[in-house]
Design a protein around this motif. Sequence first.
Motif, PDB file in Angstrom:
ATOM      1  N   LEU A  44       4.636  67.074 -18.757  1.00 52.44           N
ATOM      2  CA  LEU A  44       3.760  66.296 -19.628  1.00 52.44           C
ATOM      3  C   LEU A  44       4.529  65.223 -20.389  1.00 52.44           C
ATOM      4  CD1 LEU A  44       1.451  69.102 -21.081  1.00 52.44           C
ATOM      5  CD2 LEU A  44       0.999  67.561 -19.173  1.00 52.44           C
ATOM      6  N   ALA A  45       5.781  65.509 -20.710  1.00 48.22           N
ATOM      7  CA  ALA A  45       6.627  64.529 -21.403  1.00 48.22           C
ATOM      8  C   ALA A  45       7.265  63.536 -20.441  1.00 48.22           C
ATOM      9  CB  ALA A  45       7.706  65.245 -22.208  1.00 48.22           C
ATOM     10  N   GLU A  46       7.043  63.758 -19.148  1.00 44.19           N
ATOM     11  CA  GLU A  46       7.612  62.925 -18.092  1.00 44.19           C
ATOM     12  C   GLU A  46       9.132  62.797 -18.236  1.00 44.19           C
ATOM     13  OE1 GLU A  46       5.479  59.261 -17.600  1.00 44.19           O
ATOM     14  OE2 GLU A  46       3.625  60.296 -17.062  1.00 44.19           O
ATOM     15  N   VAL A  47       9.747  63.952 -18.454  1.00 50.81           N
ATOM     16  CA  VAL A  47      11.200  64.041 -18.548  1.00 50.81           C
ATOM     17  C   VAL A  47      11.749  64.524 -17.213  1.00 50.81           C
ATOM     18  CG1 VAL A  47      13.120  65.245 -19.670  1.00 50.81           C
ATOM     19  CG2 VAL A  47      11.150  64.489 -21.027  1.00 50.81           C
ATOM     20  N   GLU A  48      12.709  63.820 -16.672  1.00 47.27           N
ATOM     21  CA  GLU A  48      13.304  64.229 -15.404  1.00 47.27           C
ATOM     22  C   GLU A  48      14.175  65.464 -15.617  1.00 47.27           C
ATOM     23  OE1 GLU A  48      15.394  61.105 -13.480  1.00 47.27           O
ATOM     24  OE2 GLU A  48      13.632  59.803 -13.326  1.00 47.27           O
ATOM     25  N   TYR A  49      14.085  66.389 -14.658  1.00 47.99           N
ATOM     26  CA  TYR A  49      14.890  67.598 -14.755  1.00 47.99           C
ATOM     27  C   TYR A  49      15.128  68.158 -13.361  1.00 47.99           C
ATOM     28  CZ  TYR A  49      10.575  70.320 -14.037  1.00 47.99           C
ATOM     29  OH  TYR A  49       9.412  70.853 -13.522  1.00 47.99           O
ATOM     30  N   PHE A 177      -2.891  67.824 -29.460  1.00 47.07           N
ATOM     31  CA  PHE A 177      -2.319  68.690 -28.429  1.00 47.07           C
ATOM     32  C   PHE A 177      -0.853  68.934 -28.760  1.00 47.07           C
ATOM     33  CE2 PHE A 177      -0.017  69.145 -24.371  1.00 47.07           C
ATOM     34  CZ  PHE A 177      -0.684  70.241 -23.846  1.00 47.07           C
ATOM     35  N   THR A 178      -0.455  70.210 -28.836  1.00 45.77           N
ATOM     36  CA  THR A 178       0.897  70.555 -29.261  1.00 45.77           C
ATOM     37  C   THR A 178       1.476  71.662 -28.389  1.00 45.77           C
ATOM     38  OG1 THR A 178       0.278  72.332 -30.806  1.00 45.77           O
ATOM     39  CG2 THR A 178       0.211  70.054 -31.664  1.00 45.77           C
ATOM     40  N   ILE A 179       2.713  72.019 -28.711  1.00 44.04           N
ATOM     41  CA  ILE A 179       3.357  73.115 -27.998  1.00 44.04           C
ATOM     42  C   ILE A 179       2.658  74.448 -28.258  1.00 44.04           C
ATOM     43  CG2 ILE A 179       5.621  72.038 -27.782  1.00 44.04           C
ATOM     44  CD1 ILE A 179       6.539  73.709 -30.201  1.00 44.04           C
ATOM     45  N   ALA A 180       1.824  74.522 -29.291  1.00 37.24           N
ATOM     46  CA  ALA A 180       1.018  75.738 -29.489  1.00 37.24           C
ATOM     47  C   ALA A 180       0.074  75.927 -28.308  1.00 37.24           C
ATOM     48  CB  ALA A 180       0.236  75.649 -30.797  1.00 37.24           C
ATOM     49  N   ASP A 181      -0.529  74.831 -27.860  1.00 36.37           N
ATOM     50  CA  ASP A 181      -1.419  74.896 -26.699  1.00 36.37           C
ATOM     51  C   ASP A 181      -0.640  75.216 -25.431  1.00 36.37           C
ATOM     52  OD1 ASP A 181      -4.027  73.836 -27.949  1.00 36.37           O
ATOM     53  OD2 ASP A 181      -2.570  72.291 -28.490  1.00 36.37           O
ATOM     54  N   ILE A 182       0.529  74.598 -25.277  1.00 37.35           N
ATOM     55  CA  ILE A 182       1.350  74.850 -24.088  1.00 37.35           C
ATOM     56  C   ILE A 182       1.756  76.319 -24.027  1.00 37.35           C
ATOM     57  CG2 ILE A 182       3.522  74.308 -22.926  1.00 37.35           C
ATOM     58  CD1 ILE A 182       3.302  71.475 -24.078  1.00 37.35           C
ATOM     59  N   ALA A 183       2.167  76.865 -25.163  1.00 32.77           N
ATOM     60  CA  ALA A 183       2.596  78.269 -25.193  1.00 32.77           C
ATOM     61  C   ALA A 183       1.445  79.207 -24.850  1.00 32.77           C
ATOM     62  CB  ALA A 183       3.159  78.613 -26.569  1.00 32.77           C
ATOM     63  N   CYS A 184       0.297  78.981 -25.475  1.00 33.57           N
ATOM     64  CA  CYS A 184      -0.808  79.930 -25.329  1.00 33.57           C
ATOM     65  C   CYS A 184      -1.556  79.795 -24.009  1.00 33.57           C
ATOM     66  CB  CYS A 184      -1.770  79.785 -26.501  1.00 33.57           C
ATOM     67  SG  CYS A 184      -1.083  80.350 -28.080  1.00 33.57           S
ATOM     68  N   CYS A 185      -1.421  78.659 -23.334  1.00 32.00           N
ATOM     69  CA  CYS A 185      -2.156  78.496 -22.075  1.00 32.00           C
ATOM     70  C   CYS A 185      -1.366  78.984 -20.869  1.00 32.00           C
ATOM     71  CB  CYS A 185      -2.545  77.033 -21.868  1.00 32.00           C
ATOM     72  SG  CYS A 185      -1.233  75.957 -21.198  1.00 32.00           S
ATOM     73  N   ASN A 206     -13.348  76.220 -22.084  1.00 36.51           N
ATOM     74  CA  ASN A 206     -13.485  74.795 -22.391  1.00 36.51           C
ATOM     75  C   ASN A 206     -12.175  74.198 -22.889  1.00 36.51           C
ATOM     76  OD1 ASN A 206     -16.192  74.798 -21.661  1.00 36.51           O
ATOM     77  ND2 ASN A 206     -16.915  75.195 -23.734  1.00 36.51           N
ATOM     78  N   TRP A 207     -11.440  74.973 -23.658  1.00 33.43           N
ATOM     79  CA  TRP A 207     -10.112  74.532 -24.141  1.00 33.43           C
ATOM     80  C   TRP A 207      -9.167  74.318 -22.967  1.00 33.43           C
ATOM     81  CZ3 TRP A 207      -5.977  78.422 -24.457  1.00 33.43           C
ATOM     82  CH2 TRP A 207      -4.778  77.935 -24.987  1.00 33.43           C
ATOM     83  N   LEU A 208      -9.142  75.237 -22.027  1.00 31.82           N
ATOM     84  CA  LEU A 208      -8.291  75.086 -20.852  1.00 31.82           C
ATOM     85  C   LEU A 208      -8.700  73.868 -20.025  1.00 31.82           C
ATOM     86  CD1 LEU A 208      -7.919  78.798 -19.688  1.00 31.82           C
ATOM     87  CD2 LEU A 208      -6.218  77.406 -20.881  1.00 31.82           C
ATOM     88  N   ALA A 209     -10.013  73.615 -19.962  1.00 33.34           N
ATOM     89  CA  ALA A 209     -10.485  72.427 -19.236  1.00 33.34           C
ATOM     90  C   ALA A 209      -9.988  71.155 -19.908  1.00 33.34           C
ATOM     91  CB  ALA A 209     -12.010  72.437 -19.166  1.00 33.34           C
ATOM     92  N   ARG A 210      -9.936  71.149 -21.233  1.00 31.17           N
ATOM     93  CA  ARG A 210      -9.414  69.979 -21.939  1.00 31.17           C
ATOM     94  C   ARG A 210      -7.922  69.806 -21.674  1.00 31.17           C
ATOM     95  NH1 ARG A 210     -13.207  71.857 -25.748  1.00 31.17           N
ATOM     96  NH2 ARG A 210     -11.679  73.083 -26.933  1.00 31.17           N
ATOM     97  N   ILE A 211      -7.195  70.909 -21.623  1.00 33.38           N
ATOM     98  CA  ILE A 211      -5.761  70.825 -21.339  1.00 33.38           C
ATOM     99  C   ILE A 211      -5.531  70.209 -19.963  1.00 33.38           C
ATOM    100  CG2 ILE A 211      -3.689  72.201 -20.867  1.00 33.38           C
ATOM    101  CD1 ILE A 211      -4.573  74.099 -23.092  1.00 33.38           C
ATOM    102  N   GLN A 212      -6.382  70.542 -19.020  1.00 34.10           N
ATOM    103  CA  GLN A 212      -6.229  70.015 -17.667  1.00 34.10           C
ATOM    104  C   GLN A 212      -6.470  68.504 -17.583  1.00 34.10           C
ATOM    105  OE1 GLN A 212      -7.760  72.697 -14.358  1.00 34.10           O
ATOM    106  NE2 GLN A 212      -8.585  73.755 -16.156  1.00 34.10           N
ATOM    107  N   THR A 213      -7.075  67.922 -18.624  1.00 35.75           N
ATOM    108  CA  THR A 213      -7.277  66.475 -18.637  1.00 35.75           C
ATOM    109  C   THR A 213      -6.114  65.727 -19.272  1.00 35.75           C
ATOM    110  OG1 THR A 213      -8.427  66.381 -20.783  1.00 35.75           O
ATOM    111  CG2 THR A 213      -9.771  66.840 -18.824  1.00 35.75           C
ATOM    112  N   VAL A 214      -5.152  66.475 -19.834  1.00 32.99           N
ATOM    113  CA  VAL A 214      -3.966  65.813 -20.385  1.00 32.99           C
ATOM    114  C   VAL A 214      -3.171  65.209 -19.227  1.00 32.99           C
ATOM    115  CG1 VAL A 214      -1.812  66.127 -21.662  1.00 32.99           C
ATOM    116  CG2 VAL A 214      -3.869  67.359 -22.372  1.00 32.99           C
ATOM    117  N   ARG A 215      -2.791  63.963 -19.388  1.00 31.06           N
ATOM    118  CA  ARG A 215      -2.100  63.248 -18.319  1.00 31.06           C
ATOM    119  C   ARG A 215      -0.877  64.021 -17.828  1.00 31.06           C
ATOM    120  NH1 ARG A 215       0.692  57.379 -19.387  1.00 31.06           N
ATOM    121  NH2 ARG A 215       2.180  57.447 -17.677  1.00 31.06           N
TER     122      ARG A 215
END
Length: 227
Positions: A44-49, A177-185, A206-215
Amino acid sequence: MSRIYDANSQIDWVASRIDHGKRFTLFGNRNSGHSYKIALMLMLAEVEYEYFHVNLDIERDDRPDKFRQITKFGEVPVLLHGEVAICQSNAILLYLARLLHRFAGENERDHSEIEQWLFWEANRIGFSLSNLRHIRRLGIAAPELEAYYESRARDDLDRLNSEFSDGRKEFLIGDRFTIADIACCGYLFLAWQAKLDLNEWEGVANWLARIQTVRSWTAPLDLMSPT
């Protein structure tokens, strides 16, 4: 019309903060929801790894030296940033949020709320759902344990669902949208392997559906390859 959440509006600024002499290497496993959380954060941060698959089916002492030399607890995920190795998924999320100034809170109240959700996830969803999934995915015959973990997972989903019951919040920290959402999903996108239908919890679904719309959101089994 669905709303697209652009979590990367400051991507050029983020890139400028990274010391490119220090590469990111993620040691994980595609069946680990905890590993998924970190891979998703980086995506999501578009960081290469670089991704290093760790076979969890072999004994810890037989796992690759490259992994055993940096892991503190013998578990995945581990994030290597230059010479700094960070273990435990939620600790890694905090590290990346501080480093990149991404998916963090806007003020001290937000930071406190985020930390509370990270600790809750580690003790609740990250425990109950992950163990229920493990039992059911592998077909382990442990009826009492299975019932216990399902009961806990359902209690945890009820609690999480209550956050969205009034329809006022888009994410766990309001509209941000924060790391709280990333952790819990993390494990919730693998809930089908625990044979739980998340549509029973409309707010969570519905919350998970919103997360899926994050670029740049990517499903767990698509994000991490075993090779």
